[in-house]
Design a protein around this motif. Structure first.
Motif, short mmCIF file in Angstrom:
data_model
loop_
_atom_site.label_atom_id
_atom_site.label_comp_id
_atom_site.label_asym_id
_atom_site.label_seq_id
_atom_site.Cartn_x
_atom_site.Cartn_y
_atom_site.Cartn_z
N VAL A 21 0.85 -1.19 0.00
CA VAL A 21 0.00 0.00 0.00
C VAL A 21 0.89 1.25 0.00
O VAL A 21 1.83 1.34 0.78
CB VAL A 21 -0.96 0.00 1.21
N PRO A 22 0.65 2.20 -0.89
CA PRO A 22 1.50 3.41 -0.94
C PRO A 22 1.35 4.24 0.33
O PRO A 22 0.25 4.47 0.82
CB PRO A 22 0.96 4.17 -2.15
N GLU A 23 2.48 4.68 0.86
CA GLU A 23 2.52 5.55 2.03
C GLU A 23 3.63 6.57 1.81
O GLU A 23 4.81 6.21 1.75
CB GLU A 23 2.77 4.76 3.32
N VAL A 24 3.26 7.84 1.68
CA VAL A 24 4.22 8.90 1.40
C VAL A 24 3.87 10.14 2.22
O VAL A 24 2.73 10.28 2.68
CB VAL A 24 4.23 9.27 -0.10
N PRO A 25 4.84 11.04 2.43
CA PRO A 25 4.51 12.29 3.11
C PRO A 25 3.65 13.19 2.22
O PRO A 25 3.95 13.38 1.03
CB PRO A 25 5.88 12.93 3.38
N LEU A 146 -7.89 -1.00 -3.51
CA LEU A 146 -6.56 -0.91 -2.90
C LEU A 146 -6.39 -1.97 -1.82
O LEU A 146 -5.34 -2.63 -1.73
CB LEU A 146 -6.34 0.49 -2.32
N THR A 147 -7.40 -2.16 -1.01
CA THR A 147 -7.37 -3.21 0.02
C THR A 147 -7.28 -4.58 -0.62
O THR A 147 -6.56 -5.47 -0.14
CB THR A 147 -8.61 -3.12 0.91
N GLY A 148 -8.00 -4.76 -1.72
CA GLY A 148 -7.97 -6.05 -2.39
C GLY A 148 -6.60 -6.41 -2.91
O GLY A 148 -6.21 -7.58 -2.89
N ALA A 153 -5.08 -1.37 3.60
CA ALA A 153 -5.65 -0.02 3.54
C ALA A 153 -6.95 0.04 4.32
O ALA A 153 -7.65 -0.96 4.47
CB ALA A 153 -5.89 0.38 2.09
N HIS A 154 -7.24 1.23 4.83
CA HIS A 154 -8.53 1.48 5.47
C HIS A 154 -9.49 2.08 4.45
O HIS A 154 -9.07 2.67 3.45
CB HIS A 154 -8.37 2.45 6.64
N ALA A 155 -10.77 1.95 4.73
CA ALA A 155 -11.79 2.53 3.87
C ALA A 155 -12.82 3.25 4.71
O ALA A 155 -13.10 2.88 5.86
CB ALA A 155 -12.46 1.45 3.03
N ALA A 156 -13.40 4.30 4.13
CA ALA A 156 -14.56 4.98 4.71
C ALA A 156 -15.57 5.12 3.59
O ALA A 156 -15.24 5.52 2.47
CB ALA A 156 -14.17 6.35 5.26
N ALA A 157 -16.82 4.75 3.89
CA ALA A 157 -17.86 4.77 2.86
C ALA A 157 -19.06 5.57 3.36
O ALA A 157 -19.35 5.60 4.56
CB ALA A 157 -18.30 3.35 2.53
N PHE A 158 -19.75 6.20 2.42
CA PHE A 158 -21.02 6.86 2.73
C PHE A 158 -22.12 6.02 2.13
O PHE A 158 -22.08 5.66 0.95
CB PHE A 158 -21.06 8.28 2.17
N CYS A 159 -23.10 5.71 2.96
CA CYS A 159 -24.17 4.80 2.56
C CYS A 159 -25.53 5.46 2.76
O CYS A 159 -25.73 6.23 3.70
CB CYS A 159 -24.13 3.52 3.39
N GLU A 170 -10.24 5.24 0.11
CA GLU A 170 -9.28 4.37 0.80
C GLU A 170 -7.99 5.13 1.08
O GLU A 170 -7.63 6.06 0.36
CB GLU A 170 -8.95 3.15 -0.07
N ASP A 171 -7.29 4.70 2.12
CA ASP A 171 -6.00 5.29 2.45
C ASP A 171 -5.30 4.38 3.44
O ASP A 171 -5.94 3.60 4.16
CB ASP A 171 -6.17 6.68 3.06
#
Length: 257
Positions: A21-25, A146-148, A153-159, A170-171
């Motif tokens: 998973v990409p992680e950058v400043p 991304l998680t797949g 990665a974490h995800a936040a969804a609006f439902c 995702e991030d």
């Protein structure tokens, strides 16, 4: 992508190719002032800056945030934006405080007071139907590419209130995923109170506070909450559901309407 070796409990070995998973400043600048450097996944960065400004109280409404520009550098990414409204004073005060943090002990007291500032009350709302939570959970994994690929990665969804997933971000960071989602909803002029937010993160007080400041009325997380998260959710009137699984969920805080 990297080549790795998987070692089994029986001593067998096999070569695999894994994607990390990409992680950058990512540096966030508002009105020409450097506000924060976050470790984040470099995707949906306009949403990130917009959501961060809203959930951190730097902007009261999406219209306060303009001229978002994203640039890649040799060391990471820079996201620049202009702020208007009441957030300008908070921005300059935060920059002043950060400069002084290493010189005295008073800033620690100020930070403790800031953590305990009352949250705005959430909009009046009806309780969430558990069936909507289960419906959203059943669909979420298919909407996490991304998680797949990375499993990290974490995800936040609006439902919507029937469990239909309207947007996902995702991030690598759970707070970042929430900020990206809030920014995406703001860009689309969507009202977070008209549905619920589903987060794969641990339910810390920061996740609760970001949801409330974004204008959400209901929050669902797949993990348990902290004690402070529960206190803050109840104080604000946020409908909170945690430890969400395919067949069960904990009802932690519900509105009395």
């Amino acid at each position: 992508m990297s080549k790795v070796t998987e070692v089994g409990s029986d001593g067998t070995r096999r070569s695999l190719v894994r994607e990390w998973v990409p992680e950058v400043p990512v540096a966030l600048e508002f009105n020409g002032l450097s506000y924060a450097v976050m470790m984040a996944t470099p995707a949906d960065l306009e949403d990130f800056a917009r959501g961060f400004a809203l959930t951190e109280g730097l902007a009261k409404i999406p219209a306060d945030i303009t001229d978002i520009a994203v640039a890649e550098t040799d060391l990471g990414w820079i996201v620049r934006a202009q702020l208007a409204g009441l957030g300008v004073d908070k921005l300059t005060e935060r920059v002043r405080t950060r400069v002084a943090e290493s010189s005295c002990g008073l800033c620690g007291i100020e930070n403790l007071e800031a953590v305990n500032q009352p949250l705005p009350p959430v909009p009046a709302h009806a309780a969430l139907a558990p069936e909507a939570i289960f419906a959203a959970l059943a669909k979420l994994r298919d909407l996490q590419p991304l998680t797949g690929r990375t499993g990290a990665a974490h995800a936040a969804a609006f439902c919507s209130l029937d469990g239909t997933i309207m947007a996902v971000r995702e991030d690598v960071g759970r707070h970042n995923a929430m900020d990206k989602l809030v920014g995406a909803l703001a860009a689309a002029s969507a009202n977070p109170a008209h549905g619920f937010i589903l987060s794969t993160a641990r339910c810390s007080y920061e996740i609760v506070e970001k949801a409330v400041r974004a204008g959400a009325a209901r929050l669902v997380t797949v993990s348990l909450p902290t004690s402070m998260a529960v206190e803050r959710a109840k104080a604000a009137g946020l409908g909170l559901w945690c430890l969400a699984r395919g067949d069960s969920v904990l009802q932690v805080s519900t509105p009395e309407v």
